[in-house]
Write a protein that holds these residues in place. Structure first.
Motif, PDB file in Angstrom:
ATOM      1  N   GLY A  87     -46.230  21.819  -4.854  1.00 32.66           N
ATOM      2  CA  GLY A  87     -46.057  20.655  -5.832  1.00 32.66           C
ATOM      3  C   GLY A  87     -44.602  20.757  -6.124  1.00 32.66           C
ATOM      4  N   VAL A  88     -43.637  21.368  -5.159  1.00 36.18           N
ATOM      5  CA  VAL A  88     -42.365  21.493  -5.433  1.00 36.18           C
ATOM      6  C   VAL A  88     -41.615  21.647  -4.313  1.00 36.18           C
ATOM      7  CG1 VAL A  88     -40.292  22.893  -6.500  1.00 36.18           C
ATOM      8  CG2 VAL A  88     -42.311  22.151  -7.845  1.00 36.18           C
ATOM      9  N   GLU A  89     -40.468  20.911  -4.058  1.00 33.53           N
ATOM     10  CA  GLU A  89     -39.503  21.229  -2.724  1.00 33.53           C
ATOM     11  C   GLU A  89     -38.309  22.121  -3.238  1.00 33.53           C
ATOM     12  OE1 GLU A  89     -38.226  17.462  -1.202  1.00 33.53           O
ATOM     13  OE2 GLU A  89     -39.876  16.334  -1.899  1.00 33.53           O
ATOM     14  N   PRO A  90     -38.602  23.258  -2.863  1.00 31.98           N
ATOM     15  CA  PRO A  90     -37.678  24.520  -3.181  1.00 31.98           C
ATOM     16  C   PRO A  90     -36.355  24.295  -2.778  1.00 31.98           C
ATOM     17  CG  PRO A  90     -39.334  25.294  -1.736  1.00 31.98           C
ATOM     18  CD  PRO A  90     -39.776  24.005  -2.198  1.00 31.98           C
ATOM     19  N   GLN A  91     -36.135  23.858  -1.503  1.00 29.44           N
ATOM     20  CA  GLN A  91     -35.042  23.575  -0.973  1.00 29.44           C
ATOM     21  C   GLN A  91     -34.131  22.555  -1.707  1.00 29.44           C
ATOM     22  OE1 GLN A  91     -34.877  22.784   3.321  1.00 29.44           O
ATOM     23  NE2 GLN A  91     -32.975  21.968   3.208  1.00 29.44           N
ATOM     24  N   ILE A 374     -58.251  22.849   0.465  1.00 31.05           N
ATOM     25  CA  ILE A 374     -58.070  21.388   0.309  1.00 31.05           C
ATOM     26  C   ILE A 374     -57.320  21.388  -1.077  1.00 31.05           C
ATOM     27  CG2 ILE A 374     -60.147  21.325  -0.654  1.00 31.05           C
ATOM     28  CD1 ILE A 374     -60.021  18.041   0.230  1.00 31.05           C
ATOM     29  N   GLN A 375     -55.894  20.828  -0.919  1.00 29.47           N
ATOM     30  CA  GLN A 375     -55.130  20.660  -2.064  1.00 29.47           C
ATOM     31  C   GLN A 375     -54.784  19.536  -2.266  1.00 29.47           C
ATOM     32  OE1 GLN A 375     -50.684  22.388  -1.983  1.00 29.47           O
ATOM     33  NE2 GLN A 375     -52.105  24.010  -2.598  1.00 29.47           N
ATOM     34  N   PHE A 376     -54.976  18.964  -3.569  1.00 28.31           N
ATOM     35  CA  PHE A 376     -54.246  17.873  -4.412  1.00 28.31           C
ATOM     36  C   PHE A 376     -53.069  18.000  -5.357  1.00 28.31           C
ATOM     37  CE2 PHE A 376     -58.872  17.525  -3.679  1.00 28.31           C
ATOM     38  CZ  PHE A 376     -59.173  16.453  -3.012  1.00 28.31           C
ATOM     39  N   VAL A 377     -51.947  17.442  -5.013  1.00 27.77           N
ATOM     40  CA  VAL A 377     -50.852  17.488  -5.671  1.00 27.77           C
ATOM     41  C   VAL A 377     -50.643  16.182  -6.553  1.00 27.77           C
ATOM     42  CG1 VAL A 377     -48.378  17.642  -5.837  1.00 27.77           C
ATOM     43  CG2 VAL A 377     -49.642  18.823  -3.856  1.00 27.77           C
ATOM     44  N   LEU A 378     -50.741  16.274  -7.865  1.00 31.66           N
ATOM     45  CA  LEU A 378     -50.845  15.108  -8.789  1.00 31.66           C
ATOM     46  C   LEU A 378     -49.866  15.153  -9.732  1.00 31.66           C
ATOM     47  CD1 LEU A 378     -54.806  15.472  -9.077  1.00 31.66           C
ATOM     48  CD2 LEU A 378     -53.673  14.050  -7.302  1.00 31.66           C
ATOM     49  N   TRP A 379     -49.678  14.025 -10.400  1.00 33.00           N
ATOM     50  CA  TRP A 379     -49.007  13.819 -11.658  1.00 33.00           C
ATOM     51  C   TRP A 379     -47.570  14.243 -11.183  1.00 33.00           C
ATOM     52  CZ3 TRP A 379     -50.604  12.274 -16.591  1.00 33.00           C
ATOM     53  CH2 TRP A 379     -52.079  12.184 -16.589  1.00 33.00           C
ATOM     54  N   ASP A 380     -46.993  13.601 -10.063  1.00 33.01           N
ATOM     55  CA  ASP A 380     -45.708  13.990  -9.651  1.00 33.01           C
ATOM     56  C   ASP A 380     -45.540  15.457  -9.597  1.00 33.01           C
ATOM     57  OD1 ASP A 380     -44.796  11.286  -9.600  1.00 33.01           O
ATOM     58  OD2 ASP A 380     -44.109  11.137 -11.594  1.00 33.01           O
ATOM     59  N   GLY A 381     -46.198  16.082  -8.982  1.00 36.02           N
ATOM     60  CA  GLY A 381     -46.286  17.674  -8.575  1.00 36.02           C
ATOM     61  C   GLY A 381     -46.431  18.389  -9.901  1.00 36.02           C
ATOM     62  N   ASN A 382     -46.833  17.954 -10.881  1.00 38.62           N
ATOM     63  CA  ASN A 382     -46.943  18.805 -12.368  1.00 38.62           C
ATOM     64  C   ASN A 382     -48.376  19.206 -12.238  1.00 38.62           C
ATOM     65  OD1 ASN A 382     -44.611  18.706 -14.136  1.00 38.62           O
ATOM     66  ND2 ASN A 382     -44.707  16.605 -13.746  1.00 38.62           N
ATOM     67  N   LEU A 383     -49.240  18.967 -11.372  1.00 40.40           N
ATOM     68  CA  LEU A 383     -50.713  19.378 -11.285  1.00 40.40           C
ATOM     69  C   LEU A 383     -50.941  19.542  -9.878  1.00 40.40           C
ATOM     70  CD1 LEU A 383     -53.439  20.458 -12.592  1.00 40.40           C
ATOM     71  CD2 LEU A 383     -54.200  17.806 -12.165  1.00 40.40           C
ATOM     72  N   VAL A 384     -51.252  20.948  -9.349  1.00 39.86           N
ATOM     73  CA  VAL A 384     -51.753  21.448  -8.113  1.00 39.86           C
ATOM     74  C   VAL A 384     -53.094  21.779  -8.120  1.00 39.86           C
ATOM     75  CG1 VAL A 384     -51.180  22.725  -6.316  1.00 39.86           C
ATOM     76  CG2 VAL A 384     -49.380  21.870  -7.699  1.00 39.86           C
ATOM     77  N   ILE A 385     -54.063  21.102  -7.792  1.00 34.03           N
ATOM     78  CA  ILE A 385     -55.674  21.384  -7.667  1.00 34.03           C
ATOM     79  C   ILE A 385     -55.853  22.064  -6.195  1.00 34.03           C
ATOM     80  CG2 ILE A 385     -57.953  20.791  -7.852  1.00 34.03           C
ATOM     81  CD1 ILE A 385     -56.896  18.484  -9.669  1.00 34.03           C
ATOM     82  N   THR A 386     -56.384  23.322  -5.981  1.00 30.73           N
ATOM     83  CA  THR A 386     -56.625  23.935  -4.682  1.00 30.73           C
ATOM     84  C   THR A 386     -58.125  24.309  -4.917  1.00 30.73           C
ATOM     85  OG1 THR A 386     -54.463  24.583  -4.732  1.00 30.73           O
ATOM     86  CG2 THR A 386     -55.792  25.388  -3.068  1.00 30.73           C
ATOM     87  N   LEU A 387     -58.839  23.815  -3.772  1.00 29.59           N
ATOM     88  CA  LEU A 387     -60.350  24.355  -3.847  1.00 29.59           C
ATOM     89  C   LEU A 387     -60.116  25.152  -2.434  1.00 29.59           C
ATOM     90  CD1 LEU A 387     -60.998  21.400  -5.104  1.00 29.59           C
ATOM     91  CD2 LEU A 387     -62.653  23.018  -5.820  1.00 29.59           C
TER      92      LEU A 387
END
Length: 549
Positions: A87-91, A374-387
């Motif tokens: 959910g973040v671009e560390p670079q 399976i991963q969903f990055v939502l809310w501009d990266g503020n929520l990361v849902i992973t199943l």
């Protein structure tokens, strides 16, 4: 010769930068430009430690400490392995830290010139003023701890001012030394005024970048020091390679399970659903057609790729990220992580043939495990849902397990915009009315602090020793270290809970289809799938890894 992380000839494909990650990325990057107190970070994560300054005059603020700590931790030659920041671009965050440090170095270069001119020529006067401000700062610290030392700070400055006036009116010597002592305490005040203008211009620039990042309109970081201009610029070349390594590690397919803390970078496990039944041949068949776990996983992978498509035009799922993960077990309180190495690993990622072997063979006993995520990055990266999905076959029992992980938004500290320096006072005549008065952007204490630190910024270990530093929590990852729980936000919690049901049904449908095609009696699996499908609709987030629910 290459170490496996450098650029290859030809077109380059970015390793990071998925859609919807800009909000959390820019919020974390804004910390590099902040001028608030460093102790605020400790309130976000208790594992972050701040080394107490030996001289409070040299203490860093939040932006200075954050930028240096992140730069050293993520780009240092002797750094430990990093946890991926989903959910973040560390670079991008690191580049902003480098850019903030460069802006401060440009300011400190001018302040160092002032200190060299006024500090060396009028060294006794500068030392007296610095000593007065250091004593005043120490007394203020005692006051904050409950000691009655508040009025002494004003007395200290009053004594310094009285000493300045005394030397200007009645210098102790004659001739040249009389003139020198007249200006001995006044010259540092002139230097302070000049330094204040430099600091105010720098503060306006840093605050504008801070506000732009929080508002989502910030410009990209410029780091020309990471672009070598000739083969002899080894520092720029090493920095460039460090950034490439950072991207490669972010793109790794290896994650770490830290017990009750869940998968590092993905959040703790809040739900788990199992379908485990016996493999028996369908009526009329002597035996089933042999198949492997990878066959089931591959079918689940293909089914999940279609999950964003639905029969109704009502929005639905955004395009998810579907990957095969290698999960490494580690302890809850470990101070570092160790990534797998060997011929089956390239640029921090396990190769496909090893993942397939692990899925089929490494299901019981020691060793790492395979999961399909399976991963969903939502809310501009503020929520990361992973199943995460894992398939195991032990004896005649096939087990399909789905676990839910959720990583919440970055702490509110990183989303606050810079507040205007102002205060509300009563009007002198109409005292029942109030007015807002603008305050200087940089006060006297801050100018003295920055001027005192400036010459030592060229010697960071000395500055860390005198002023203290920030120690980041380990194992460190930019995203999970400063993340909050998603359950405090109603809609984020709803999104996490809603994602589980359709994913679970898609996984079960794909697994049952493979078994049906291979002559397995799927009646038990179908019944169990229907039961789980009903249970998952009423599930609430709980501490699945604590086994206390």
């Amino acid at each position: 010769m290459t170490d496996g992380f450098d650029f290859r000839p030809g077109a380059q494909i970015p390793l990071t930068g998925a859609d919807g990650e800009t909000g959390a990325t820019q919020a974390l990057a804004s910390a590099a430009y902040r001028d608030s107190e460093l102790t605020a970070l400790v309130g976000v994560n208790d594992a972050a430690k701040v080394t107490a300054p030996r001289l409070s005059l040299f203490r860093p603020n939040l932006g200075e400490a954050f930028s240096r700590s992140v730069q050293v931790r993520m780009l240092g030659a002797a750094r430990k392995e990093l946890v991926q920041s989903f959910g973040v671009e560390p670079q991008t965050v690191v580049e902003h830290c480098l850019a903030a440090n460069r802006l401060r170095q440009e300011r400190d270069a001018r302040l160092t010139g002032l200190m060299a001119g006024f500090g060396l020529l009028f060294l006794p006067g500068v030392l007296v003023w610095l000593g007065a401000f250091q004593l005043r700062s120490s007394l203020a610290t005692l006051k904050s701890r409950g000691n009655k030392a508040g009025g002494l700070g004003a007395i200290v400055l009053a004594v310094a001012v009285a000493f300045t006036v005394l030397l200007a009116v009645r210098p102790p010597f004659h001739g040249f030394w009389s003139l020198y002592f007249r200006v001995l305490m006044i010259a540092p005040i002139i230097g302070w005024y000049w330094a204040k203008r430099i600091c105010e211009a720098s503060a306006k620039d840093l605050r504008a970048r801070w506000a732009g990042l929080v508002a989502g309109t910030g410009v990209g970081a410029k780091i020309p020091e990471a672009v070598p201009r000739n083969p002899n610029e080894t520092r720029a070349e090493n920095l460039r390679k460090s950034l490439v390594k950072l991207s490669a590690e972010q793109n790794s397919n290896v994650v770490f399970y830290a017990g009750p803390r869940g998968i590092l970078g993905m959040g703790s496990r809040w739900g788990s659903w199992h379908m485990a039944e016996e493999l028996t041949p369908r009526e009329g068949l002597a035996e089933i057609n042999p198949f492997r776990s990878w066959d089931v996983v591959r079918a689940i992978h293909d089914k999940l790729r279609m999950i964003e498509r639905g029969p109704l035009h009502t929005g639905g799922f955004p395009k998810p990220s579907i990957r095969h993960w290698v999960v490494v077990p580690t302890g809850e309180g470990v101070s570092k992580i160790v990534r797998p190495t060997g011929p089956e690993v390239e640029t921090y990622s396990v190769k496909d043939f090893e993942i397939q072997r692990m899925c089929n063979d490494q299901q019981f006993g020691k060793g790492n495990r395979h999961y399909l995520g399976i991963q969903f990055v939502l809310w501009d990266g503020n929520l990361v849902i992973t199943l995460m999905v894992t398939v195991t076959v032990l004896a005649q029992t096939l087990r399909v397990e789905v676990t839910g992980h959720a990583l919440g938004p970055v702490d509110g500290l990183f989303t606050t915009a810079p507040a205007a320096k102002e205060k509300t006072v009563s009007k002198p005549v109409r005292f029942w009315e109030t007015k807002t008065v603008s305050l200087p952007l940089i006060d006297t204490n801050e100018v003295v602090r920055l001027a005192a630190r400036a010459p030592l910024t060229w010697f960071p270990p000395v500055l860390d020793y005198l002023g203290g530093s920030l120690k980041l929590p380990e194992p460190f990852g930019l995203r999970h270290t400063w993340a909050d729980k998603p359950w405090k936000h109603r809609f984020m919690a709803d999104d996490a809970l809603r994602a589980a049901t359709p994913v679970l049904r898609a996984v079960h449908a794909a697994a049952i289809q493979v078994m049906r095609e291979n002559g397995v009696d799927v009646s038990h699996f179908t019944n169990r799938s229907l039961v789980l499908s009903g249970l998952v609709q009423g599930v609430e987030p709980r501490k699945a890894d604590a086994y206390d629910a």
